[in-house]
Scaffold this motif. Structure first.
Motif, PDB file in Angstrom:
ATOM      1  N   GLU A 184       0.830  -1.202   0.000  1.00  0.00           N
ATOM      2  CA  GLU A 184       0.000   0.000   0.000  1.00  0.00           C
ATOM      3  C   GLU A 184       0.866   1.255   0.000  1.00  0.00           C
ATOM      4  N   ARG A 185       1.839   1.248   0.896  1.00  0.00           N
ATOM      5  CA  ARG A 185       2.683   2.432   1.015  1.00  0.00           C
ATOM      6  C   ARG A 185       3.489   2.637  -0.263  1.00  0.00           C
ATOM      7  N   LEU A 200      12.914  11.176  -3.301  1.00  0.00           N
ATOM      8  CA  LEU A 200      11.910  10.124  -3.419  1.00  0.00           C
ATOM      9  C   LEU A 200      12.348   9.080  -4.451  1.00  0.00           C
ATOM     10  N   GLN A 201      12.947   9.547  -5.527  1.00  0.00           N
ATOM     11  CA  GLN A 201      13.475   8.629  -6.532  1.00  0.00           C
ATOM     12  C   GLN A 201      14.434   7.636  -5.875  1.00  0.00           C
ATOM     13  N   ARG A 202      15.320   8.180  -5.075  1.00  0.00           N
ATOM     14  CA  ARG A 202      16.322   7.361  -4.402  1.00  0.00           C
ATOM     15  C   ARG A 202      15.668   6.361  -3.449  1.00  0.00           C
ATOM     16  N   ARG A 203      14.632   6.849  -2.773  1.00  0.00           N
ATOM     17  CA  ARG A 203      13.970   6.018  -1.778  1.00  0.00           C
ATOM     18  C   ARG A 203      13.233   4.860  -2.440  1.00  0.00           C
ATOM     19  N   LEU A 204      12.781   5.080  -3.664  1.00  0.00           N
ATOM     20  CA  LEU A 204      12.037   4.027  -4.363  1.00  0.00           C
ATOM     21  C   LEU A 204      12.965   3.103  -5.139  1.00  0.00           C
ATOM     22  N   GLN A 205      14.216   3.506  -5.238  1.00  0.00           N
ATOM     23  CA  GLN A 205      15.163   2.767  -6.066  1.00  0.00           C
ATOM     24  C   GLN A 205      15.240   1.268  -5.772  1.00  0.00           C
ATOM     25  N   PRO A 206      15.315   0.876  -4.481  1.00  0.00           N
ATOM     26  CA  PRO A 206      15.422  -0.571  -4.229  1.00  0.00           C
ATOM     27  C   PRO A 206      14.253  -1.348  -4.825  1.00  0.00           C
ATOM     28  N   TYR A 207      13.105  -0.684  -4.911  1.00  0.00           N
ATOM     29  CA  TYR A 207      11.926  -1.396  -5.398  1.00  0.00           C
ATOM     30  C   TYR A 207      11.840  -1.357  -6.912  1.00  0.00           C
ATOM     31  N   ARG A 208      12.363  -0.263  -7.486  1.00  0.00           N
ATOM     32  CA  ARG A 208      12.385  -0.203  -8.939  1.00  0.00           C
ATOM     33  C   ARG A 208      13.288  -1.280  -9.518  1.00  0.00           C
ATOM     34  N   GLN A 260       4.043   6.111 -12.577  1.00  0.00           N
ATOM     35  CA  GLN A 260       3.232   5.387 -11.607  1.00  0.00           C
ATOM     36  C   GLN A 260       3.100   3.909 -11.965  1.00  0.00           C
ATOM     37  N   VAL A 261       3.344   3.103 -10.975  1.00  0.00           N
ATOM     38  CA  VAL A 261       3.238   1.664 -11.158  1.00  0.00           C
ATOM     39  C   VAL A 261       1.789   1.279 -10.910  1.00  0.00           C
ATOM     40  N   ILE A 305       4.640  -6.355  -6.677  1.00  0.00           N
ATOM     41  CA  ILE A 305       4.298  -6.997  -5.410  1.00  0.00           C
ATOM     42  C   ILE A 305       4.776  -8.445  -5.389  1.00  0.00           C
ATOM     43  N   ALA A 306       4.638  -9.078  -6.537  1.00  0.00           N
ATOM     44  CA  ALA A 306       5.093 -10.470  -6.630  1.00  0.00           C
ATOM     45  C   ALA A 306       6.588 -10.568  -6.324  1.00  0.00           C
ATOM     46  N   SER A 307       7.380  -9.677  -6.908  1.00  0.00           N
ATOM     47  CA  SER A 307       8.827  -9.725  -6.655  1.00  0.00           C
ATOM     48  C   SER A 307       9.110  -9.391  -5.205  1.00  0.00           C
ATOM     49  N   LEU A 308       8.283  -8.505  -4.645  1.00  0.00           N
ATOM     50  CA  LEU A 308       8.425  -8.154  -3.238  1.00  0.00           C
ATOM     51  C   LEU A 308       8.301  -9.384  -2.357  1.00  0.00           C
ATOM     52  N   LYS A 309       7.278 -10.165  -2.661  1.00  0.00           N
ATOM     53  CA  LYS A 309       7.039 -11.366  -1.846  1.00  0.00           C
ATOM     54  C   LYS A 309       8.194 -12.338  -1.999  1.00  0.00           C
TER      55      LYS A 309
END
Lengths: 222, 222
Positions: free
Chosen positions: B78-79, B154-162, B203-204, B213-217
């Motif tokens: 969500e976040r 914010l770009q940097r903060r999202l980087q690990p997820y990108r 935006q994803v 989300i799948a890769s997150l899991k």
DNA sequence: GTACGTTCTCTTGTATACAAGAACGATGAT
DNA sequence: ATCATCGTTCTTGTATACAAGAGAACGTAC
């Protein structure tokens, strides 16, 4: 509330305390933050004080000059303008999202906050506080917690400067009628319309910006 | 560059180092950050390490649980969605401002960054880095330094997820052609048009969000 | 009288020692 | 055998001591 009442580390508590003093104008931009004085004041050693100052530096509320101590961050007119520009856009975004996602409890909170503003229209200081709550209700209504946090953060950071422009002629009455139009648009689901009103409502432009800079210079003289 | 090459305090240097490790995926979300290990690794005592961790906590990159140590912040789906939503809007705002204020040097930087993306279209990793530079060129072209800083943060903060969604089918080709359209709109002074393309570009959503989300899991399982 | 240099003091930066809470393991009881 | 409770150990939180740089003040020279 965003800062949950859960257990906070000492450094975090200290940060909040100092932050409050900055936001309240008790500590003015440019003022020196002596580690020993702060340590004495809060009855702790310099270690947690330093940790709190590092946090405040990241929040942009103090500036740490290596080996030369920390001062309350003071913003140049250009930067202040830039920050208001971003604030306006964040709030506009909140409006757009809020109109789409408005839940019953959000609507109630908004109405309540608006009526609270109306009730204190004669008292500038009280209106200022009620105004803050009204805007925060919109952030919350966006349904985007991260956005809400960012908006509150920036709102807080701009607070010392907003205080300076409290008593501009007719500002309260104008502000209130703008609120009214924003609220109506939100309730009608007209997000774009609400955003369109919000932007100039927040952004300090033209004459009002000049006023702000003038008070800034006054502050610098003190 | 935003982080000027001026003298940094040790804590700030340490923060950058750890931050890099997080952004690079060397330290994964949820991972424990032991103060003593970090102190040994950087040949300093725990004191400056703790200061760096406090900074990272404010930046939202680590989570400090009192008396229980620091871990690399891990975001809920969500976040994550919320943060991408805000990122998209910030970048859209950059587009709007950039189209209005585009200077000759900004235009040159944009073109150059775009051509750099084109040159490495075959190499996903290289494209990813070039893509970052292209977006940063837009932030800079906005002419709003504060906005630029916030966007980069914010770009940097999202980087690990990108990183996790690097190799989605056709993503690079789609991304590049979107860049082309954004660039054209910016050069033509069509800020709203550029913003309109930028939003979904960043935006994803929908399918792509599910992939993320799948890769997150997957990551959580490791 | 002013400007520059030197010294002295005050503040920050860092390490370390100690205290206290959390996690882990072991031992015993049910 | 499993769970709970106690104790040990490991980690974090805080204070303090010490080092080193920055700024102020004083003196001297021009």
């Amino acid at each position: 509330m965003i800062d949950d009442a859960s257990v906070l580390s000492t450094a975090q508590r200290l940060r909040q305390e100092i932050e409050n003093d900055i936001a309240a104008g008790h500590l003015v931009p440019g003022e020196r933050l002596d580690e020993v004085s702060l340590a004495n004041r809060f009855h702790v050693s310099r270690t947690p004080i330093r940790e709190a100052l590092q946090q405040l530096a990241m929040a942009g509320m103090v500036e740490i000059r290596p080996r030369r101590g920390a001062v309350v961050a003071s913003l140049t007119p250009e930067r202040l303008y830039e920050m208001f520009e971003v604030m306006a856009e964040l709030e506009a975004m909140c409006c757009r999202l809020a109109a789409r996602r408005l839940g019953p409890s959000d609507a109630i909170a908004l109405e309540r906050a608006h009526r609270a503003c109306e009730a204190v229209r004669q008292d500038h200081d009280a209106y200022y506080r009620a105004n803050e709550v009204f805007h925060q209700a919109i952030y919350a209504a966006s349904g985007n917690v991260f956005l809400e946090e960012q908006a509150r953060l920036l709102q807080r950071r701009l607070q010392p400067y907003r205080r300076l422009q409290l008593r501009v002629r007719n500002r309260v009455q104008n502000s209130f009628s703008e609120h009214e139009r924003i609220l109506a648009a939100l309730m009608a689901g007209e997000g774009e319309e609400a955003a369109r009103i919000m932007r100039p409502h927040v952004q300090v432009q033209g004459e009002r910006f000049s006023d702000l800079i003038a008070s800034l210079k006054l502050l610098g003289a003190a």
